[in-house]
Design an enzyme around this catalytic site. Structure first.
Site, PDB file in Angstrom:
ATOM      1  N   THR A 292       0.804  -1.196   0.052  1.00  0.00           N
ATOM      2  CA  THR A 292       0.061   0.078   0.101  1.00  0.00           C
ATOM      3  C   THR A 292       0.884   1.300   0.195  1.00  0.00           C
ATOM      4  O   THR A 292       1.636   1.519   1.021  1.00  0.00           O
ATOM      5  CB  THR A 292      -1.042  -0.086   1.226  1.00  0.00           C
ATOM      6  OG1 THR A 292      -1.759  -1.213   1.154  1.00  0.00           O
ATOM      7  CG2 THR A 292      -1.838   1.356   1.224  1.00  0.00           C
TER       8      THR A 292
ATOM      9  N   LYS B   2      -7.671   1.021  -2.729  1.00  0.00           N
ATOM     10  CA  LYS B   2      -7.127   0.688  -1.377  1.00  0.00           C
ATOM     11  C   LYS B   2      -7.455   1.773  -0.263  1.00  0.00           C
ATOM     12  O   LYS B   2      -7.807   1.494   0.740  1.00  0.00           O
ATOM     13  CB  LYS B   2      -5.869   0.286  -1.543  1.00  0.00           C
ATOM     14  CG  LYS B   2      -5.372  -0.108   0.106  1.00  0.00           C
ATOM     15  CD  LYS B   2      -5.753  -1.225   0.729  1.00  0.00           C
ATOM     16  CE  LYS B   2      -5.311  -1.446   1.932  1.00  0.00           C
ATOM     17  NZ  LYS B   2      -3.750  -2.183   2.054  1.00  0.00           N
TER      18      LYS B   2
ATOM     19  N   LYS C 294       0.031   5.524   8.409  1.00  0.00           N
ATOM     20  CA  LYS C 294       0.970   5.610   7.146  1.00  0.00           C
ATOM     21  C   LYS C 294      -0.194   5.396   6.097  1.00  0.00           C
ATOM     22  O   LYS C 294      -0.258   6.291   5.057  1.00  0.00           O
ATOM     23  CB  LYS C 294       1.928   4.575   6.770  1.00  0.00           C
ATOM     24  CG  LYS C 294       2.969   4.638   5.413  1.00  0.00           C
ATOM     25  CD  LYS C 294       2.095   3.784   4.419  1.00  0.00           C
ATOM     26  CE  LYS C 294       2.200   2.516   4.699  1.00  0.00           C
ATOM     27  NZ  LYS C 294       1.814   1.541   3.462  1.00  0.00           N
TER      28      LYS C 294
END
Length: 288
Positions: free
Chosen positions: A97, A172, A240
């Site tokens: 990701t 995502k 993150k």
């Protein structure tokens, strides 16, 4: 069967690479900590290599699952990077990701080398990786996706092409945005039930059968209520991911006030010493 490389053997990559070997593929692995790659090779009967370039040499597909934008660049680029070892016509599949910006940057470099590129971030957590039940959202040319999909299917519950390069990463982000608000809502519900003196198991038994039900509720309510947060996907990684989501929201002009707030709640968890707790630990802010 394909000749494959797998770069990155964390809690997700280690079992994913194992599934590929078990399916009969020829798999060579690389990990920044070389001893882990050697342990994987000893366990699964595959091979390990000391650099991404050597692992990727001669591979039909190179799969990666590392930590962040900088980690991804480091395994792709440079004299020892994967791109230097890949032949024209090979395909790089990134399960990390990362930002859509670094995805498009690396995809452009890959094209210059005659290499295909599919961004394929995953959802399902450590359990999904171990049980080959991951959701995989992909971006890239249709031809590259069609070549990669049968291999990805080895550890996927669902694998879909969402559009051109970068579309997988944007999808995502939708996933993480949805999860952030859901976990906070569930945390508040469980904390309220505890403070009201209700039987949490009975509460969940009833409300999980209605509109409030979710995978998170069914699979995590017991450990959340017990203050147990050892399920793999850490708060540090979630922050993150949410920073990527919030930056992208500014780029596309989307308003995400709840996501921004939950990101700060995760910051509170980090201050509590819970950076490595899993994401269900949001409830700790309300019960400790």
């Amino acid at each position: 069967m394909a000749k494959l490389a797998f770069l990155g053997l964390g809690v997700m990559g280690y079992p994913m690479a194992g599934h590929l070997k078990a399916a009969g593929h020829d798999v060579t692995v690389y990990n920044r900590t070389e001893s882990k790659a050697k342990s994987w090779a000893a366990q699964h009967g595959g091979a390990s290599a000391p650099t991404p370039r050597e692992a990727s040499s001669g591979a039909d597909l190179v799969m990666a699952c590392v930590g962040n934008d900088d980690d991804l660049r480091s395994i792709c680029l440079g004299e020892d990077g994967a791109f230097a070892g890949m032949a024209k016509g090979a395909i790089f599949v990134d399960h990390t990701t990362v930002s859509a910006a670094v995805t498009r940057e690396l995809a452009a470099i890959a094209r210059e080398h005659g290499i295909g590129y599919v961004d394929a971030p995953i959802s399902g957590g450590q359990a999904g990786a171990e049980n080959a039940q991951l959701s995989v959202m992909c971006g890239g040319d249709q031809q590259d996706f069609d070549s990669a999909a049968p291999v990805i299917d080895v550890y996927a519950k669902i694998c879909r092409r969402m559009g051109d390069v970068g579309a997988g990463q944007m999808t995502k982000m939708c996933n993480q945005i949805a999860i952030a608000g859901l976990v906070q809502g569930l945390s508040e519900s469980l904390a309220f039930a505890q403070k009201a003196g209700l039987d949490v198991e009975k509460v969940v038994e009833v409300i999980s059968q209605g509109a409030a039900g979710s995978w998170q509720m069914v699979n995590r309510h017991k450990t959340m209520a017990a203050g147990q947060f050892e399920h793999g996907f850490a708060v540090n990684w979630m922050r993150k991911d949410l920073s990527i989501c919030l930056a992208a929201a500014d780029e596309v002009g989307a308003s995400m006030p709840v996501t921004a707030l939950v990101d700060q709640f995760y910051k509170d968890v980090q201050v509590m010493g819970g950076g490595r707790w899993d994401t269900s630990s949001l409830i700790a802010r309300l019960t400790r």
